[in-house]
Scaffold this motif. Structure first.
Motif, mmCIF file in Angstrom:
data_model
loop_
_atom_site.group_PDB
_atom_site.id
_atom_site.type_symbol
_atom_site.label_atom_id
_atom_site.label_comp_id
_atom_site.label_asym_id
_atom_site.label_seq_id
_atom_site.Cartn_x
_atom_site.Cartn_y
_atom_site.Cartn_z
ATOM 1 N N HIS A 213 0.800 -1.227 0.000
ATOM 2 C CA HIS A 213 0.000 0.000 0.000
ATOM 3 C C HIS A 213 0.837 1.283 0.000
ATOM 4 C CE1 HIS A 213 -3.923 -1.823 0.022
ATOM 5 N NE2 HIS A 213 -3.627 -2.576 1.061
ATOM 6 N N PRO A 214 1.912 1.372 0.807
ATOM 7 C CA PRO A 214 2.744 2.576 0.719
ATOM 8 C C PRO A 214 3.359 2.761 -0.664
ATOM 9 C CG PRO A 214 3.151 1.449 2.775
ATOM 10 C CD PRO A 214 2.303 0.524 1.956
ATOM 11 N N VAL A 215 3.818 1.679 -1.285
ATOM 12 C CA VAL A 215 4.394 1.788 -2.622
ATOM 13 C C VAL A 215 3.325 2.262 -3.608
ATOM 14 C CG1 VAL A 215 5.352 0.476 -4.545
ATOM 15 C CG2 VAL A 215 6.231 0.115 -2.242
ATOM 16 N N ALA A 216 2.121 1.686 -3.503
ATOM 17 C CA ALA A 216 1.040 2.051 -4.415
ATOM 18 C C ALA A 216 0.598 3.493 -4.217
ATOM 19 C CB ALA A 216 -0.151 1.123 -4.220
ATOM 20 N N SER A 217 0.779 4.018 -3.018
ATOM 21 C CA SER A 217 0.360 5.397 -2.752
ATOM 22 C C SER A 217 1.298 6.407 -3.391
ATOM 23 C CB SER A 217 0.305 5.660 -1.245
ATOM 24 O OG SER A 217 1.611 5.799 -0.716
ATOM 25 N N ARG A 218 2.507 5.982 -3.700
ATOM 26 C CA ARG A 218 3.538 6.879 -4.252
ATOM 27 C C ARG A 218 3.730 8.094 -3.333
ATOM 28 N NH1 ARG A 218 0.602 5.184 -8.797
ATOM 29 N NH2 ARG A 218 1.853 4.017 -10.295
ATOM 30 N N ALA A 219 3.489 7.859 -2.035
ATOM 31 C CA ALA A 219 3.583 8.965 -1.077
ATOM 32 C C ALA A 219 5.016 9.415 -0.880
ATOM 33 C CB ALA A 219 2.979 8.546 0.260
ATOM 34 N N SER A 220 5.976 8.502 -1.059
ATOM 35 C CA SER A 220 7.370 8.859 -0.837
ATOM 36 C C SER A 220 8.280 7.881 -1.543
ATOM 37 C CB SER A 220 7.689 8.844 0.661
ATOM 38 O OG SER A 220 9.077 8.984 0.874
ATOM 39 N N SER A 221 9.268 8.384 -2.215
ATOM 40 C CA SER A 221 10.246 7.508 -2.867
ATOM 41 C C SER A 221 11.174 6.897 -1.832
ATOM 42 C CB SER A 221 11.065 8.314 -3.888
ATOM 43 O OG SER A 221 11.755 9.363 -3.244
ATOM 44 N N ALA A 222 11.069 7.388 -0.573
ATOM 45 C CA ALA A 222 11.933 6.864 0.483
ATOM 46 C C ALA A 222 11.292 5.719 1.251
ATOM 47 C CB ALA A 222 12.280 7.994 1.462
ATOM 48 N N ALA A 223 10.056 5.348 0.891
ATOM 49 C CA ALA A 223 9.386 4.269 1.621
ATOM 50 C C ALA A 223 10.167 2.977 1.462
ATOM 51 C CB ALA A 223 7.962 4.086 1.105
ATOM 52 N N MET A 224 10.378 2.269 2.548
ATOM 53 C CA MET A 224 11.083 0.999 2.487
ATOM 54 C C MET A 224 10.573 0.123 3.611
ATOM 55 S SD MET A 224 14.823 1.827 4.071
ATOM 56 C CE MET A 224 15.031 2.227 5.810
ATOM 57 N N ALA A 225 10.918 -1.150 3.539
ATOM 58 C CA ALA A 225 10.444 -2.074 4.567
ATOM 59 C C ALA A 225 11.587 -2.917 5.087
ATOM 60 C CB ALA A 225 9.350 -2.977 3.994
ATOM 61 N N GLY A 226 11.460 -3.311 6.350
ATOM 62 C CA GLY A 226 12.439 -4.213 6.924
ATOM 63 C C GLY A 226 11.763 -5.086 7.946
ATOM 64 N N THR A 227 12.492 -5.936 8.591
ATOM 65 C CA THR A 227 11.923 -6.766 9.638
ATOM 66 C C THR A 227 12.386 -6.249 10.985
ATOM 67 O OG1 THR A 227 13.786 -8.284 9.497
ATOM 68 C CG2 THR A 227 11.843 -8.832 8.196
ATOM 69 N N VAL A 228 11.563 -6.471 11.993
ATOM 70 C CA VAL A 228 11.873 -6.019 13.342
ATOM 71 C C VAL A 228 11.990 -7.248 14.229
ATOM 72 C CG1 VAL A 228 11.097 -4.652 15.296
ATOM 73 C CG2 VAL A 228 10.652 -3.852 12.974
ATOM 74 N N ALA A 229 13.171 -7.370 14.873
ATOM 75 C CA ALA A 229 13.422 -8.481 15.791
ATOM 76 C C ALA A 229 13.128 -9.826 15.146
ATOM 77 C CB ALA A 229 12.585 -8.301 17.056
ATOM 78 N N GLY A 230 13.474 -9.941 13.863
ATOM 79 C CA GLY A 230 13.311 -11.218 13.171
ATOM 80 C C GLY A 230 11.890 -11.594 12.864
ATOM 81 N N SER A 231 10.951 -10.698 13.157
ATOM 82 C CA SER A 231 9.550 -11.020 12.891
ATOM 83 C C SER A 231 9.176 -10.516 11.515
ATOM 84 C CB SER A 231 8.642 -10.378 13.938
ATOM 85 O OG SER A 231 8.515 -8.999 13.670
ATOM 86 N N ARG A 232 7.932 -10.813 11.105
ATOM 87 C CA ARG A 232 7.452 -10.354 9.815
ATOM 88 C C ARG A 232 6.852 -8.963 9.887
ATOM 89 N NH1 ARG A 232 1.814 -11.393 8.698
ATOM 90 N NH2 ARG A 232 0.706 -12.084 10.567
#
Length: 238
Positions: free
Chosen positions: A209-228
């Motif tokens: 959804h953030p990618v589809a919103s094109r709200a920011s070219s800086a949007a990125m994703a990662g994992t937190v504490a090995g979780s999804r």
């Protein structure tokens, strides 16, 4: 009259269900059954594939199915209260073949139209009664969209509209998140604690959804504490 409806719908179960709910809704408004069926049939003749093909709708032909469904959906949304058409179209933002939390839909509509939760519930009930959505009351309520309905809604929204509604959806999720502390000195901070999200739908589609919103070219994703659980960079963080 029944034979006429069967021919115009190509005996396609999805379309028959839509027409049935449309006729039932009009009957409950006081319209005689015969008149309600004639109105539904005429709508299909005027805007559906039968407008150019007197043989009726062939459910095996995708283009004819789309025309017939669009004509029937348009007839159904005409019965919705002011703003209902736009709110229904906004449901096209959600992922395909997913059960969407009713609470998330309410959050979205509050963001797009300042709709109170009780009014959102009323509109969802109306949509379900018209067979435009399905609702499973378990687990706090889950909304379902047939892929044919979703395709129609996304066409109606257009790419620009989809990007805009995705941005509103992101805003509605952010509004309920606590402020995040910096992860470490000198690192790029996250302004919102995305890892506190426990909604399965949002977690599963936290990148989409953030990618589809094109709200920011800086949007990125990662994992937190090995979780999804995804940690997304706030679109307003420079």
């Amino acid at each position: 009259m029944v034979t006429d409806v069967l021919a115009l719908t190509g005996r396609w179960p999805l379309l028959l269900r839509l027409v049935n709910r449309l006729v039932d809704r009009k009957v409950r408004l006081g319209v005689p059954v015969g008149d309600a069926m004639r109105a539904a049939s005429q709508r299909l003749r005027d805007a559906g594939p039968s407008a150019t093909d007197t043989a009726g709708m062939d459910a095996a032909i995708a283009a004819q199915r789309e025309e017939a469904v669009e004509a029937t959906i348009e007839a159904a949304v005409d019965l919705l209260p002011p703003g209902g058409r736009d709110r229904y179209r906004e449901l096209g933002v959600f992922a395909e073949d997913e059960a969407v939390p009713v609470t998330l839909v309410c959050q979205l509509w509050h963001t797009t139209a300042s709709l109170p939760t009780d009014r959102s519930h009323e509109l969802l009930t109306e949509l379900a009664e018209l067979a435009l959505i399905t609702v499973d009351p378990s687990n706090g309520g889950r909304l379902g969209l047939h892929d044919v309905h979703r395709d129609y809604l996304r066409r109606a929204l257009s790419p620009a509209g989809l990007a805009r509604v995705n941005a509103y959806l992101l805003d509605s999720v952010i509004a309920g998140l606590p402020t995040a502390a910096p992860l470490a000195v000198g690192t790029l901070g996250l302004r919102h604690a995305w890892w506190d999200i426990d909604d399965g739908y949002v977690l599963d589609h936290a990148v989409e959804h953030p990618v589809a919103s094109r709200a920011s070219s800086a949007a990125m994703a990662g994992t937190v504490a090995g979780s999804r659980k995804s940690a997304l960079v706030d679109a307003t963080q420079a």
